[in-house]
Scaffold this active site. Structure first.
Site, mmCIF file in Angstrom:
data_model
loop_
_atom_site.group_PDB
_atom_site.id
_atom_site.type_symbol
_atom_site.label_atom_id
_atom_site.label_comp_id
_atom_site.label_asym_id
_atom_site.label_seq_id
_atom_site.Cartn_x
_atom_site.Cartn_y
_atom_site.Cartn_z
ATOM 1 C CG ASP A 157 -0.269 0.025 2.529
ATOM 2 O OD1 ASP A 157 0.722 -0.703 2.700
ATOM 3 O OD2 ASP A 157 -0.725 0.777 3.418
ATOM 4 C CD GLU B 99 4.263 0.949 6.995
ATOM 5 O OE1 GLU B 99 5.036 1.283 7.920
ATOM 6 O OE2 GLU B 99 3.971 1.710 6.047
#
EC number: 3.5.1.18
Length: 382
Positions: A73, A137
């Site tokens: 991400d 994250e």
């Protein structure tokens, strides 16, 4: 013999996936399609809509299991018009790969995935290899690596040692690795008094002098002088808000937020207690109410120098000629979750440019990162 996996091409393909937290954009499918033909058992461990991928080569519960952790991400790009190139184009120009996530940290994921596939194909180890890859994250972090670790515990999976592929080098590839991280805590302060007319302050109870006094006390405090593996803890005042557009009104409330990055001289609880004690003293001095709400993103931790850090440092030295400094600087990472599962360190690219407009990375650094990871695997299972 199968051709080696090109980490640069893999990085470019991952960058072309618009995986802004919590969207996956197809990134984990690309990795699964690479890993499964190489013999990795892949499982999607999505939780509450957050995409995660667990991949293991070898037998669960093997006598020796090495793990890589990373995320696909990315943070938002901001205004695409500010970028010199398409932030999700994955373009390679003059030896530079451009795009959001190219530094943080799709190159790291591509490098360890490529190294892992080549390693198990060419020199199958006596042990197991785990890749734990999350799509959460850069977001809240509640359903990413923690979900993977929870799933692993439920299914009898584990890592004996883990390397997180976050960017770790300030300026030069190979100069730094992380053996720990500072804790991070946010304290939201609300001071409540009595609203009134600015011409009659004696009829009101102004919360702002108390807020200013408390913020000054907090910012002036010396939390510590540093510890064996950490620099001194820091406290930053990040916002003060009153929301009062009128010049003739004493407001009822004022708010402020401070962020503390702390070392192993403290815990989240000890700092919370200190913050509330400071607030109580100021509240008593000014006759106002002060509430402190604390959110702790993660405790500080350190993996003591030893087998794991020596292994990584030796591989970096062999591939770059540099002795990486053992550091605990920077923000938080998912290593703060992994450290409760097994010993963990971090090594990756130069972090300059991550989260910035025109994020980009030299392709040669991606290739060198794969070489470091490949050597770590070779030495670990030797």
């Amino acid at each position: 013999m199968t051709d080696p996996v090109d980490p640069v091409d893999l990085t470019a393909r991952l960058v072309r996936c618009p995986s802004v937290t919590p969207e996956d954009g197809g990134a984990l499918d690309i990795l699964r399609d690479l890993l499964e033909p190489a013999g990795f058992a892949c499982t999607r461990v999505d939780r509450n809509g957050t995409p995660n991928l667990f991949a293991r080569w070898g037998r669960a519960g093997a006598n020796r299991t090495f793990g890589f952790n990373g995320h696909t991400d990315v943070v938002p790009v901001g205004d695409p018009a500010d970028w010199s190139r398409d932030p999700f184009g994955g373009e390679i120009v003059d030896g530079i790969l451009w795009g959001r996530g190219s530094v943080d940290m799709k190159s790291g994921v591509a490098a360890f995935a490529a190294a892992a596939v080549d390693f198990v194909r060419d020199t199958p180890p006596d042990g197991a290899l785990v890749l734990a890859i999350t799509g959460d994250e850069e977001g809240p972090g509640k359903d990413g690596t923690t979900a993977l670790l929870d799933w692993m515990a439920e299914h009898g999976e584990r890592m004996d040692h883990c390397l997180v592929g976050e960017p770790t080098c300030p300026d030069t590839f190979g100069e730094m690795m992380k053996i720990g991280r500072r804790g991070s805590l946010n304290a939201h302060v609300t001071v409540t008094g009595v609203q009134g007319h600015a011409a009659y302050p004696h009829l009101a109870k102004n919360p702002l002098p108390a807020l200013a006094r408390l913020c000054d006390r907090l910012c002036s405090a010396v939390l510590d002088e540093g510890t064996d593996h950490f620099d001194p803890s820091t406290l930053a005042l990040v916002t003060m808000d009153v929301g009062n557009p009128a010049t003739n009104v004493i407001p009822r409330q004022g708010r402020a937020t401070v962020n503390i990055r702390y070392n192993d001289a403290h815990s989240g609880q000890s700092l919370s207690d200190w913050l509330r004690a400071q607030a109580d003293e100021v509240a008593g001095d000014f006759g106002v109410e002060i509430a402190v709400r604390v959110s702790n993103s993660g405790e500080s931790f350190v993996t003591p120098p030893g087998e794991l850090s020596d292994l990584v440092a030796a591989a970096v030295r062999a591939e770059t000629g540099l002795d990486p400094a053992l550091s605990t600087t920077g923000g938080t990472s998912d290593a703060r979750f992994v450290k409760d599962h097994c010993p963990v360190v971090e090594f990756g690219l130069v972090g300059r440019g991550m989260h910035a407009v025109d994020e980009r990375v030299p392709v040669e650094d991606i290739r060198r990162l794969k070489a470091v990871y490949a050597r770590i695997l070779k030495d670990y299972f030797a």
